[in-house]
Motif scaffolding. Structure first.
Motif, PDB file in Angstrom:
ATOM      1  N   UNK A  86       0.895  -1.330   0.006  1.00  0.00           N
ATOM      2  CA  UNK A  86       0.022   0.025   0.037  1.00  0.00           C
ATOM      3  C   UNK A  86       0.767   1.335  -0.101  1.00  0.00           C
ATOM      4  N   UNK A  87       0.244   2.503  -0.380  1.00  0.00           N
ATOM      5  CA  UNK A  87       0.841   3.721  -0.234  1.00  0.00           C
ATOM      6  C   UNK A  87       0.595   4.364   1.023  1.00  0.00           C
ATOM      7  N   UNK A 126      -1.812  -8.798   8.234  1.00  0.00           N
ATOM      8  CA  UNK A 126      -0.497  -9.495   8.259  1.00  0.00           C
ATOM      9  C   UNK A 126       0.139  -9.277   6.938  1.00  0.00           C
ATOM     10  N   UNK A 127       1.583  -8.805   6.975  1.00  0.00           N
ATOM     11  CA  UNK A 127       2.319  -8.788   5.892  1.00  0.00           C
ATOM     12  C   UNK A 127       2.317  -7.664   4.983  1.00  0.00           C
ATOM     13  N   UNK A 128       1.435  -6.933   5.368  1.00  0.00           N
ATOM     14  CA  UNK A 128       1.220  -5.488   4.620  1.00  0.00           C
ATOM     15  C   UNK A 128       2.427  -4.747   4.624  1.00  0.00           C
ATOM     16  N   UNK A 129       3.002  -4.308   3.328  1.00  0.00           N
ATOM     17  CA  UNK A 129       4.152  -3.407   3.233  1.00  0.00           C
ATOM     18  C   UNK A 129       3.878  -2.164   2.432  1.00  0.00           C
ATOM     19  N   UNK A 144       7.940   0.654  12.092  1.00  0.00           N
ATOM     20  CA  UNK A 144       7.700  -0.304  13.224  1.00  0.00           C
ATOM     21  C   UNK A 144       6.302  -0.747  12.858  1.00  0.00           C
ATOM     22  N   UNK A 145       5.491  -0.028  11.966  1.00  0.00           N
ATOM     23  CA  UNK A 145       4.131  -0.554  11.658  1.00  0.00           C
ATOM     24  C   UNK A 145       3.841  -1.405  10.202  1.00  0.00           C
ATOM     25  N   UNK A 146       4.812  -1.102   9.480  1.00  0.00           N
ATOM     26  CA  UNK A 146       5.057  -1.560   8.011  1.00  0.00           C
ATOM     27  C   UNK A 146       6.389  -1.491   7.421  1.00  0.00           C
TER      28      UNK A 146
END
Length: 451
Positions: free
Chosen positions: A51-52, A100-103, A131-133
């Motif tokens: 995601x942006x 989970x796993x969103x970058x 720390x969030x993504x």
């Protein structure tokens, strides 16, 4: 060859038309979208997707008179420090709901003046984001940089944090114009900022300039463009100055009688456009220019150019999450916007909830019309096959709508079963043509055709 008379009759010189960085545009958002919608849309993001993320910093050391953005002036860093802590809390909230796993494919800091932050604030905010993504492979971290508000220490913090694209605001290098718009920024100051950015290995440099400013003429904009080209920017946004003193009170400081006429504005744009083209830049959409090897140029050639709230982009992520006061998020389900006022935004986040106060949930043919308008804005054409395949559109209804729009514009377009296509002569009318597909436009809504 289209004439000035035709352009005038079709509304180019007097129409007030959106820039269509979203559809529907922000004035059509309502309070029907609440924090609960924002949460559900975040939780619906597919696991392991990219995601942006946009972070908004609505503070400036001084308020430029030409600017209509939602910003506030500050002489100290105390309110900025408090705001950054709220942003961190909002990031924590996001982290609790992010699948989970969103970058992150893109991270952008805008404003206001993000470079108003101290180096420690920058490092703390970057650490919180990470720390969030995590950043995705080949991700982009861009920051809007005010050359008047940057130094070695802050650039070191940004570069160490992964900034690989910088965007500098130029507006115009003419001293008289700078004084008139309340934005003194000498060429040497700007050049020094560019040198510091390049020295840190930042791969890409964007620059923004304006046409339609007071006292601007062909000679002055030519000089500004030539000076800007000496920096070899990778991308340039050539925006038209919008004089709206009834909305942006600070613009009342700018003498309206010094503004160029609409016809002169077109000459200013065309002068700058030709200079960028002569220097090898590709024309991207209606107001951007990019080097031959830039991502925007490649995206345009491969049909992957997109448009969002920052303008043209090669980011194809379906989700853009905006954090901070007045930020807008885009999801496959719709748009959500945070409270405009910094106090209201901070109050909500400090109370442990998101600050979404308005937005728009997609319904009806919103997604179809949004894509049609984006196609026009990006590619100067609408392709029927994509609309039928991905949006379930009726080809016959589309063809009838193309013919109706073509007739409205004196046959300057080309319409067929394959789509609607704009000639180069018709490109100055792109936004006006796009409005013909806008079901929310107040002057046309009751006449919109079903598709």
């Amino acid at each position: 060859m289209i004439t000035r008379t035709q352009l005038s009759r079709l509304g180019l010189f007097d129409a007030k038309v959106p820039r269509y960085t979203s559809y529907p545009t922000a004035p059509h958002f309502s309070n029907a979208v609440a924090p609960a919608d924002f949460v559900s849309w975040i939780e619906a993001i597919p696991e392991d997707s990219a995601v942006s993320l946009y972070l908004h910093v609505p503070f400036c050391r001084r308020l430029c008179w030409f600017c209509a953005c939602r910003t506030q002036g500050t002489t100290t860093l105390s309110p900025v420090a408090a705001y950054v802590e709220t942003l961190k809390s909002e990031l924590d909230l996001l982290g609790r709901h992010l699948p989970r796993g969103v970058t992150l494919s893109r991270l952008h800091w805008g404003g206001g003046t993000p470079t108003l932050l101290s180096p420690d604030m920058m490092r703390g905010l970057i650490d919180k984001v990470r720390s969030v993504a995590a950043f995705a492979e080949k991700s982009e971290f861009s920051v809007e940089i005010d050359p008047n508000e940057i130094d070695e220490a802050r650039l070191d913090a940004l570069a160490a944090g992964g900034m690989n694209r910088a965007s500098i605001g130029v507006q115009d290098f003419d001293e008289r114009i700078q004084q008139t718009i309340g934005r003194p920024q000498g060429f040497d100051i700007t050049r020094r900022a560019v040198e510091m950015i390049r020295a840190r290995g930042v791969a890409s440099l964007n620059a923004d300039i304006l046409y339609g400013l007071p006292y601007q003429n062909r000679e002055r904009i030519t000089e500004t463009v030539q000076k800007l080209l000496s920096f070899a920017p990778d991308r340039v946004a050539l925006y038209g100055y919008a004089h709206v003193p009834w909305m942006a009170k600070r613009q009342q400081m700018i003498p309206s009688d010094a503004l160029p006429t609409p016809e002169e504005r077109l000459d200013l744009f065309d002068t700058a456009r030709r200079l960028f083209a002569w220097d090898g830049y590709a024309e991207i959409g209606i107001d951007h220019f990019a080097a031959p090897d830039d991502g925007l140029t490649i995206a345009q050639k491969t049909g992957k150019l997109r448009r969002n709230f920052q303008g043209y982009t090669d980011d194809t992520s379906q989700v853009l999450i905006g954090l901070g006061a007045s930020s807008i998020s885009r999801f496959p389900q719709g748009y959500a916007q945070n409270a405009h006022a910094t106090s209201a935004y901070q109050g909500a986040v400090r109370a442990g909830r998101f600050a979404s106060t308005r937005g728009h949930a997609f319904g009806g043919d919103d997604r179809l019309r949004a894509r049609m308008i984006e196609m026009l804005m990006c590619d100067f054409q609408i392709r029927t096959d994509e609309l039928v395949e991905h949006y379930g559109a009726d080809a016959g209804a589309l063809g009838a709508l193309y013919a109706k729009v073509n007739a409205q514009f004196d046959g300057l377009l080309t319409s067929s079963d394959d789509g609607l296509f704009l000639s180069r002569d018709a490109r100055p009318l792109t936004r006006i043509i796009a409005r013909a597909f806008d079901a929310y436009d107040q002057t046309r809504a009751k006449h919109s055709s079903a598709i």
